[in-house]
Design a protein around this motif. Structure first.
Motif, PDB file in Angstrom:
ATOM      1  N   MET A 143     -19.222  15.188 -42.686  1.00 44.30           N
ATOM      2  CA  MET A 143     -18.786  16.475 -42.147  1.00 44.30           C
ATOM      3  C   MET A 143     -17.397  16.301 -41.533  1.00 44.30           C
ATOM      4  N   ILE A 144     -16.603  17.374 -41.545  1.00 47.89           N
ATOM      5  CA  ILE A 144     -15.161  17.270 -41.307  1.00 47.89           C
ATOM      6  C   ILE A 144     -14.732  18.021 -40.057  1.00 47.89           C
ATOM      7  N   THR A 193      -7.285  15.394 -41.042  1.00 50.97           N
ATOM      8  CA  THR A 193      -8.722  15.534 -40.797  1.00 50.97           C
ATOM      9  C   THR A 193      -9.325  14.184 -40.439  1.00 50.97           C
ATOM     10  N   VAL A 194     -10.466  14.248 -39.767  1.00 54.55           N
ATOM     11  CA  VAL A 194     -11.366  13.100 -39.687  1.00 54.55           C
ATOM     12  C   VAL A 194     -12.724  13.583 -40.171  1.00 54.55           C
ATOM     13  N   HIS A 195     -13.546  12.647 -40.613  1.00 58.42           N
ATOM     14  CA  HIS A 195     -14.914  12.999 -40.977  1.00 58.42           C
ATOM     15  C   HIS A 195     -15.863  11.964 -40.411  1.00 58.42           C
ATOM     16  N   MET A 196     -17.062  12.407 -40.161  1.00 60.99           N
ATOM     17  CA  MET A 196     -18.130  11.554 -39.669  1.00 60.99           C
ATOM     18  C   MET A 196     -19.354  11.821 -40.518  1.00 60.99           C
ATOM     19  N   ALA A 197     -20.071  10.755 -40.854  1.00 60.25           N
ATOM     20  CA  ALA A 197     -21.270  10.891 -41.680  1.00 60.25           C
ATOM     21  C   ALA A 197     -22.490  10.499 -40.879  1.00 60.25           C
ATOM     22  N   VAL A 198     -23.476  11.386 -40.853  1.00 59.30           N
ATOM     23  CA  VAL A 198     -24.771  10.993 -40.308  1.00 59.30           C
ATOM     24  C   VAL A 198     -25.519  10.229 -41.390  1.00 59.30           C
ATOM     25  N   GLY A 199     -26.251   9.204 -40.973  1.00 53.62           N
ATOM     26  CA  GLY A 199     -27.065   8.465 -41.923  1.00 53.62           C
ATOM     27  C   GLY A 199     -26.539   7.081 -42.228  1.00 53.62           C
ATOM     28  N   ARG A 200     -26.716   6.685 -43.436  1.00 52.06           N
ATOM     29  CA  ARG A 200     -26.486   5.315 -43.885  1.00 52.06           C
ATOM     30  C   ARG A 200     -25.059   4.843 -43.609  1.00 52.06           C
ATOM     31  N   ALA A 201     -24.932   3.633 -43.071  1.00 50.05           N
ATOM     32  CA  ALA A 201     -23.643   2.952 -42.963  1.00 50.05           C
ATOM     33  C   ALA A 201     -23.483   2.041 -44.169  1.00 50.05           C
ATOM     34  N   ASN A 242      -4.814  11.258 -47.679  1.00 51.99           N
ATOM     35  CA  ASN A 242      -4.267  11.593 -48.998  1.00 51.99           C
ATOM     36  C   ASN A 242      -3.541  12.930 -48.912  1.00 51.99           C
ATOM     37  N   ARG A 243      -2.207  12.880 -48.826  1.00 54.35           N
ATOM     38  CA  ARG A 243      -1.416  14.099 -48.638  1.00 54.35           C
ATOM     39  C   ARG A 243      -1.392  14.995 -49.879  1.00 54.35           C
ATOM     40  N   ASP A 244      -1.805  14.470 -51.045  1.00 53.96           N
ATOM     41  CA  ASP A 244      -1.903  15.319 -52.235  1.00 53.96           C
ATOM     42  C   ASP A 244      -3.126  16.224 -52.176  1.00 53.96           C
ATOM     43  N   ILE A 245      -4.036  15.944 -51.280  1.00 57.51           N
ATOM     44  CA  ILE A 245      -5.170  16.838 -51.035  1.00 57.51           C
ATOM     45  C   ILE A 245      -4.781  17.691 -49.834  1.00 57.51           C
ATOM     46  N   ASP A 246      -4.266  18.868 -50.116  1.00 58.83           N
ATOM     47  CA  ASP A 246      -3.639  19.683 -49.084  1.00 58.83           C
ATOM     48  C   ASP A 246      -4.375  20.988 -48.825  1.00 58.83           C
ATOM     49  N   ARG A 247      -5.603  21.095 -49.338  1.00 60.69           N
ATOM     50  CA  ARG A 247      -6.389  22.301 -49.107  1.00 60.69           C
ATOM     51  C   ARG A 247      -7.868  21.959 -49.173  1.00 60.69           C
ATOM     52  N   PHE A 248      -8.657  22.774 -48.512  1.00 62.90           N
ATOM     53  CA  PHE A 248     -10.109  22.602 -48.476  1.00 62.90           C
ATOM     54  C   PHE A 248     -10.708  23.229 -49.730  1.00 62.90           C
ATOM     55  N   THR A 249     -11.598  22.489 -50.432  1.00 59.17           N
ATOM     56  CA  THR A 249     -12.121  22.959 -51.713  1.00 59.17           C
ATOM     57  C   THR A 249     -13.647  22.938 -51.799  1.00 59.17           C
ATOM     58  N   TYR A 250     -14.347  22.778 -50.690  1.00 54.02           N
ATOM     59  CA  TYR A 250     -15.817  22.703 -50.691  1.00 54.02           C
ATOM     60  C   TYR A 250     -16.309  21.535 -51.542  1.00 54.02           C
ATOM     61  N   ASN A 251     -15.559  20.467 -51.571  1.00 51.49           N
ATOM     62  CA  ASN A 251     -15.932  19.280 -52.332  1.00 51.49           C
ATOM     63  C   ASN A 251     -15.622  18.075 -51.462  1.00 51.49           C
ATOM     64  N   MET A 252     -16.673  17.443 -50.914  1.00 48.41           N
ATOM     65  CA  MET A 252     -16.453  16.394 -49.929  1.00 48.41           C
ATOM     66  C   MET A 252     -15.717  15.194 -50.501  1.00 48.41           C
ATOM     67  N   LEU A 253     -15.837  14.960 -51.803  1.00 49.03           N
ATOM     68  CA  LEU A 253     -15.116  13.855 -52.417  1.00 49.03           C
ATOM     69  C   LEU A 253     -13.615  13.986 -52.196  1.00 49.03           C
ATOM     70  N   PHE A 254     -13.111  15.225 -52.144  1.00 46.04           N
ATOM     71  CA  PHE A 254     -11.705  15.488 -51.881  1.00 46.04           C
ATOM     72  C   PHE A 254     -11.463  15.823 -50.418  1.00 46.04           C
ATOM     73  N   ASP A 255     -12.307  16.688 -49.862  1.00 46.44           N
ATOM     74  CA  ASP A 255     -12.041  17.242 -48.536  1.00 46.44           C
ATOM     75  C   ASP A 255     -11.995  16.166 -47.461  1.00 46.44           C
TER      76      ASP A 255
END
Length: 362
Positions: free
Chosen positions: A333-334, A305-313, A286-299
């Motif tokens: 985590m990012i 970026t890529v992100h990986m989640a530990v835990g539930r698939a 999502n190129r409209d999300i162009d900055r880190f905001t401490y909010n994983m829903l956006f970040d």
């Protein structure tokens, strides 16, 4: 009311939740998001759905009071389960009066609370569900933005043409969905491989998480090998965790560290056996999300970026013949992929320094 709030509510109702006449709808939101809750109630009335507003999982003072004063083992609340069993749609709205309200909760207490409530999570995820964000002032502060600037940021990322965004992301789905193996490399600190063979890649166009803007799949649980430095901070349980470093062998985290608040990371990984395995690999688009905001829903949707989640698939990612990683937690985590980085799919580089193979300048 800002007209963008009603547009936000319309997208939640029509695009994300597909509200239908007679739907029993639970809207879980902090009182600071009252405008969006109000707009959703209007929309429910127009559709003929039945809304109920609660404030259960959003960092409110009463949740902190309960956890700070609880003594003994947590029990599964049968009355809350009954509510979730009867609902058709669950809409969670993030938005805080104080983003650190739960910062003084013991991480062990938080882990035990989440573990006891895992059946509630399972029930919620079995229904139509949406998670979105209201641009509250406390979240603007956390992002180091003005309230107006944060409002513009949130609604630019949410109120967009999701069909067009989906077409852009579909190009990555075509590369990842039939893949056998993925390798992520970033600088000298991240080099990790994983099998995704037989699992399904999902094109996130805001159907569950709003904003959308990623493609994601599930690694085969025992296939992950290598190390990852998550160079973007994690904000979890009201605490900032920085410099998370994980080492994987046979799919399991065998070493972990963090520069700040390592105890929070440790308690996440100790939640259960599945918490030490990866449940998700996601690629932000999502190129409209162009900055880190401490909010994983956006970040996690941020380009480069890529992100990986530990835990539930997520069940929808897991192929019929593959194992689903089960856990009470799902913590993303990012990794910044904008420089000295690449994504490799079955030996072919599909992204280099944040630019995809199907974009100009690759």
């Amino acid at each position: 009311m800002d007209p963008r709030v009603r547009e936000h509510a319309r997208i939640v109702a029509e695009h994300s939740a597909s509200l239908q006449p007679g739907d029993n709808v639970v809207i879980d939101a902090h009182p600071v998001a009252e405008d969006l809750v109000t707009a959703l109630f209007e929309t429910c009335a127009d559709v003929g759905a039945n809304p109920l507003a609660v404030s259960q999982r959003t960092g409110t003072r009463f949740r902190r009071a309960y956890l700070r004063n609880h003594d003994g083992e947590f029990e599964l609340p049968s009355h809350e389960m009954a509510l979730f069993e009867e609902m058709d749609v669950y809409i969670a709205i993030r938005g805080d009066a104080n983003v650190t309200e739960t910062a003084d909760i013991d991480p062990v207490t938080s882990r035990e609370y989440d573990t006891a409530r895992k059946p509630l999570l399972d029930e919620r995820l079995s229904k139509r569900w949406v998670l979105t964000q209201y641009p509250a002032g406390a979240n603007a502060q956390l992002a180091e933005m003005s309230t107006e600037g944060y409002e513009n940021f949130v609604w630019d990322a949410v109120n967009k043409d999701w069909d067009e965004q989906g077409e852009f992301q579909a190009q990555m789905v075509e590369l990842l969905d039939p893949a056998e193996e993925v390798r992520i490399v970033s600088g000298d600190t991240t080099d990790v491989t994983m099998s995704v063979a037989g699992n399904t890649t999902i094109n996130d166009t805001g159907k569950h998480n709003l904003p959308g803007g990623e493609v994601f799949t599930a690694p085969v649980p025992d296939s992950v090998e290598g190390e990852v430095l998550f160079d973007k901070p994690l904000y979890h349980q009201g605490r900032e965790v920085t410099g998370v470093h994980l080492v994987f062998e046979d799919g399991e985290v065998v070493e972990h560290s963090a520069e700040k608040n390592e105890e929070v990371l440790t308690e996440v990984l100790n939640a259960d056996d599945g918490a030490r395995r990866l449940g998700e690999l996601g690629i932000g688009m999502n190129r409209d999300i162009d900055r880190f905001t401490y909010n994983m829903l956006f970040d996690e949707k941020m380009g480069d970026t890529v992100h990986m989640a530990v835990g539930r698939a997520y069940e929808a990612n897991v192929g019929e013949d593959n194992e689903q990683n089960e856990s009470a937690v799902h913590v993303d985590m990012i990794v910044d992929m904008s420089e000295d980085s690449f994504i490799e799919v079955d030996g072919d580089v599909v992204q280099r320094d944040g630019t995809f193979r199907f974009e100009d300048g690759f």
